[in-house]
Structures are given as C-alpha cells and as structure tokens.
Write a protein that holds these residues in place. Structure first.
Motif, mmCIF file in Angstrom:
data_model
loop_
_atom_site.group_PDB
_atom_site.id
_atom_site.type_symbol
_atom_site.label_atom_id
_atom_site.label_comp_id
_atom_site.label_asym_id
_atom_site.label_seq_id
_atom_site.Cartn_x
_atom_site.Cartn_y
_atom_site.Cartn_z
ATOM 1 N N ASP A 1 3.375 2.503 -12.215
ATOM 2 C CA ASP A 1 2.245 3.410 -12.417
ATOM 3 C C ASP A 1 2.166 3.910 -13.860
ATOM 4 O O ASP A 1 1.072 4.046 -14.425
ATOM 5 N N ARG B 1 -3.197 -2.763 -9.353
ATOM 6 C CA ARG B 1 -3.297 -1.612 -8.460
ATOM 7 C C ARG B 1 -4.772 -1.314 -8.262
ATOM 8 O O ARG B 1 -5.500 -1.071 -9.229
ATOM 9 N N GLN B 2 -5.200 -1.375 -7.021
ATOM 10 C CA GLN B 2 -6.605 -1.177 -6.699
ATOM 11 C C GLN B 2 -6.789 -0.012 -5.737
ATOM 12 O O GLN B 2 -5.908 0.304 -4.936
ATOM 13 N N ASP B 3 -7.939 0.603 -5.824
ATOM 14 C CA ASP B 3 -8.401 1.551 -4.820
ATOM 15 C C ASP B 3 -9.910 1.426 -4.745
ATOM 16 O O ASP B 3 -10.486 0.479 -5.307
ATOM 17 N N SER C 1 -2.711 6.312 -2.145
ATOM 18 C CA SER C 1 -4.096 5.875 -2.288
ATOM 19 C C SER C 1 -4.239 4.508 -2.943
ATOM 20 O O SER C 1 -5.350 3.990 -3.067
ATOM 21 N N GLY C 2 -3.124 3.906 -3.359
ATOM 22 C CA GLY C 2 -3.211 2.655 -4.094
ATOM 23 C C GLY C 2 -2.761 1.440 -3.300
ATOM 24 O O GLY C 2 -1.885 1.527 -2.448
ATOM 25 N N TRP C 3 -3.393 0.307 -3.595
ATOM 26 C CA TRP C 3 -2.984 -0.985 -3.068
ATOM 27 C C TRP C 3 -2.499 -1.815 -4.261
ATOM 28 O O TRP C 3 -3.204 -1.930 -5.270
ATOM 29 N N TYR C 4 -1.314 -2.386 -4.139
ATOM 30 C CA TYR C 4 -0.733 -3.211 -5.197
ATOM 31 C C TYR C 4 -0.793 -4.664 -4.741
ATOM 32 O O TYR C 4 -0.278 -5.021 -3.675
ATOM 33 N N SER D 1 0.851 -1.176 0.000
ATOM 34 C CA SER D 1 0.000 0.000 0.000
ATOM 35 C C SER D 1 0.892 1.232 0.000
ATOM 36 O O SER D 1 1.852 1.318 0.778
#
Length: 442
Positions: free
Chosen positions: A433, A380-382, A361-364, A358
């Motif tokens: 990214d 990559r999720q948010d 703002s992103g979770w990988y 994390s």
C-alpha cells in the motif's frame, strides 16, 4: 481439532514484523532491475464494476457435494487411523534454502517494488517436472496464525507443464497434484514434506490422484479448499486437515496396490471430503484463483476467473460467505438446497489474473508478466479506480513477481505470501500500500 482462541499470540506477531525492515534491504538486491523490454506501462484497468451476484455475469452458484462418511470410514479402516497436519510436519525431511543460497535466475523473479522481506527456494528434488500454483498458511486457518502449536505454510504443485506456469493461461495438461507442508516455526529454517491430493472412489475402497492443475488454495479452519479444472463442472475440492492418511507402499502408483496403499512415492495422502460443482452450460466461468478475506463478517472466500490478455471480455470476481455453523467448519455457507451463492460480484478490465486477494475495501490482482523473463503487475482496485506500484526511471508498473502466483494474507503478522517459480516469498501488505501511495504522488 479445536480451533485455538482467536486474537492470541499478537505480541509474537509484532516481534516478527519488527524484523522485516532489516531483511528487506538484503532482498532488494536479489530482485534485479527490470529489462528494457518491459518499459511499456501496462494500461490501468480502471475501477471495479459491481455486477448483480444473483443474475447475469455475476451469478455463479456452487452446488456442494459431500463424500459419504461411510466411504471415508471404509478407507480409514483399510489404511489406518487418519492423522493431522502436526504429524505430517513432524516428518518434514527437506529444507527450504534462504534467498542467499538460491540461484540468481530464481531470485530474479522476486518482486522489485516493493521488495520481498523474506524469501526461500525449493530445491530441484521433488519439484522437477512439477509446476507451483497456490499458497495458503495457518494464518488463513486461524487468525492467531497457528494450527495447534505450529506455524505452517502450504504450497501446492501440479505435475506437468512449464515451471512457473504457461503464459497462455493455466496449463491444460492433466497431472497429479501435491502439497508441501512447510514447518514455519523457525523463520531461519523452514522444513517441509509432501502429501498427495486424492479423490475416494469405489465406495471408499480405493482412491485416485486429483488430476487437475492447482491454481488456487485456501486453508480455513480444518478444511483445505483447492481449485480444480477437472471435468466440466467441478470448481473446488475440499480436504479435511484432520483426515490425512498414511501411505504404506513406496511406489509410483496411486491408490490400492499389492501389499497396501501408495501415494506416488509420498508418505501421506489427503482424500477429498467434498466438492463444489458449477452449474451446467457451455459458457460457465471457472474460478482459477481464490483467497480468504478475514476483514468481512462472516469471513469470506473470494475468487477470480482466468481471461487471456487478448480475451474479448472482462474478468469476473466473486465473494462467497463462509459458514458460521460449527458442524460445517471450513465450508461455504449454503442455502437449504446445498447451494453456495456469491454475495458480491464484480468485473475488472484486468486480464491474465493469476492471484486474487481482497482485504477491507481493496482487491489485489496479480497480473502475469507478458514475457517469459519479465515481471508481472500487482494492481489494487476498488470501485473508484486502480493503482499499481511504479519502479525504475521509466515508470513501468511491471514490478511484481516474474512468475505470478496465488496471494495469501497472514493477518497475524501482516504479511502477504506468494510464490514465483520455486521462490516462496513474503512482504508486509502495508509495504504494498505504501508503494502504491508513493506511485500516486509521482
């Protein structure tokens, strides 16, 4: 050990980042094209779903248990004065090979898009019969990227199981756990040596090996936290990087032996100083991957569970605050009853997650490959959605490392570190990214 001043050596980090672009070109050729069997695009897991961290699926309190100080003192009185990580590094007697000298089959496991900018491989000696499982660095330990005078990478391994990990989840075979202490001061010549992870027993009169697969590891301040599946309730073990003991007898045994102390043939052993236990119950989730997030205040530990690809429920993610109390350096923040409660929790539709990170703002999420010779996917999720890099003409998202492993962000250099089989590699998180943005534009 005093933690070095934060936000130092920035200039050196910028110089190192400046060298990455050239080496990326050389490593792109090392990651071979993905096979046609991977052409099917993995289904996107969608947005993260926030869940209550205080009730239901998001609740996962961890009870802290400290190894009594008298146990550790008794062990030290018998084995000799503990040493620090710098002493272990001074004994580094093995060299990691640069990617150019690594076998083609190993290099095939490197990410395709984005490509690794630095990659190295462990030799067969010391790793045959052992399975890699976790990576952390001195970039986690201190935000100036150093531990004392040294830049350090730690690579965790477990004895037993298929190299690179089982496609059916973390290997249940019980075996010893060890850590490679890698001297990373010279990027052109990484050297390392081994230390065994152990647990004090019999009031500190002996120790036994940590009998558990290593799937996650974080070095924060003077503590090393590792995931464990030992027993039904243990979630994490904690080690003190200033309390490393020397073995005095070279044998395959572990613990007290005739004539001294043995660590399965290794020169150093880390006795656990604490652990975090899960609550009771038959369906309690177990953290399988962890990493450090320095973008929060206070710094935090994030964790994910492992759910098989054909599982009937979603994967859960948690965030725990790390203590700001100098007397509790490197430990989780706990309440008056010694319990660490998550401060955030989420559910994701991504399954078979082997690594979590994390940042901002992103979770990988590092999702494993579906075939033994395939590549995984880095999502990559948010709370708004999910993205993954696309590669090859068929737009597949199977672009990440072939043998998925833990993720560690070295903030001072901007590098994301991971391990795929015997390959230890790094690339700028910014390149991940950028690859995601390019994929979104296609």
């Amino acid at each position: 050990m005093k933690h070095r001043g934060r936000h130092r050596r920035r200039r050196r980090g910028r110089v190192l980042r400046g060298t990455l672009a050239g080496t990326a070109l050389a490593l792109t050729a090392a990651a071979t094209l993905i096979s046609a069997s991977q052409a099917t695009v993995a289904g996107a897991p969608g947005a993260l779903k926030p869940v209550s961290a205080s009730a239901g699926a998001g609740r996962l309190p961890l009870a802290e248990h400290r190894v009594p100080g008298r146990w550790l003192d008794r062990l030290a009185s018998k084995m000799g004065r503990p040493v620090g990580a710098d002493t272990v590094l001074d004994s580094a007697d093995h060299t990691l090979r640069d990617a150019d000298g690594c076998p083609a089959a190993e290099k095939h496991t490197l990410p395709v898009e984005p490509a690794a900018t630095r990659a190295y491989c462990f030799g067969g000696a010391g790793t045959r019969g052992w399975r890699p499982g976790a990576v952390t660095t001195s970039g986690d330990a201190d935000d100036d990227g150093h531990w004392g005078r040294d830049r350090v990478i730690l690579s965790g391994w477990t004895r037993g199981g298929a190299e690179g990990g089982s496609l059916d989840g973390p290997d249940p075979e019980r075996g010893l756990a060890k850590v490679a202490f890698v001297d990373a001061n010279d990027p052109a010549r990484l050297r390392y040596t081994w230390a065994l992870l152990a647990v004090p027993v019999d009031g500190g009169r002996d120790y036994r090996g940590l009998v558990s697969p290593l799937s996650g590891m974080v070095w924060y301040q003077d503590k090393l936290l590792v995931t464990t599946r030992e027993g039904d309730r243990d979630a994490l073990y904690v080690y003190d990087m200033d309390r490393i003991q020397r073995a005095t007898v070279d044998s395959a045994a572990v613990g007290r032996v005739r004539g001294g102390w043995s660590a399965h043939g290794y020169r150093y052993v880390l006795p656990a100083v604490a652990s975090y236990a899960l609550p009771g119950g038959d369906d309690v989730p177990h953290p399988a991957a962890i990493s450090l997030d320095r973008s929060t205040s206070p710094d935090s530990l994030v964790a994910s569970e492992w759910v098989p690809a054909d599982g009937d429920r979603h994967t859960r993610l948690w965030r725990y605050a790390l203590s700001r109390d100098p007397a509790r350096s490197g430990l989780l923040a706990t309440n008056s009853s010694g319990r660490a409660d998550p401060v955030e929790a989420y559910e994701t539709k991504a399954a078979d997650v082997r690594g979590v990170l994390s940042y901002r703002s992103g979770w990988y999420l590092d999702r494993a490959a579906g075939t033994p010779d395939g590549h995984g996917t880095l999502w990559r999720q948010d709370t708004k959605g999910a993205r993954a890099a696309k590669c090859a003409t068929d737009e597949t998202r199977h672009c990440w490392s072939g043998r998925s492993g833990s993720l560690s962000y070295w903030e001072e250099t901007g590098e994301l570190w991971s391990q795929s089989g015997r390959m230890l590699f790094a690339l700028p998180l910014a390149s991940v990214d950028r690859a995601l943005e390019r994929s979104a534009d296609r």
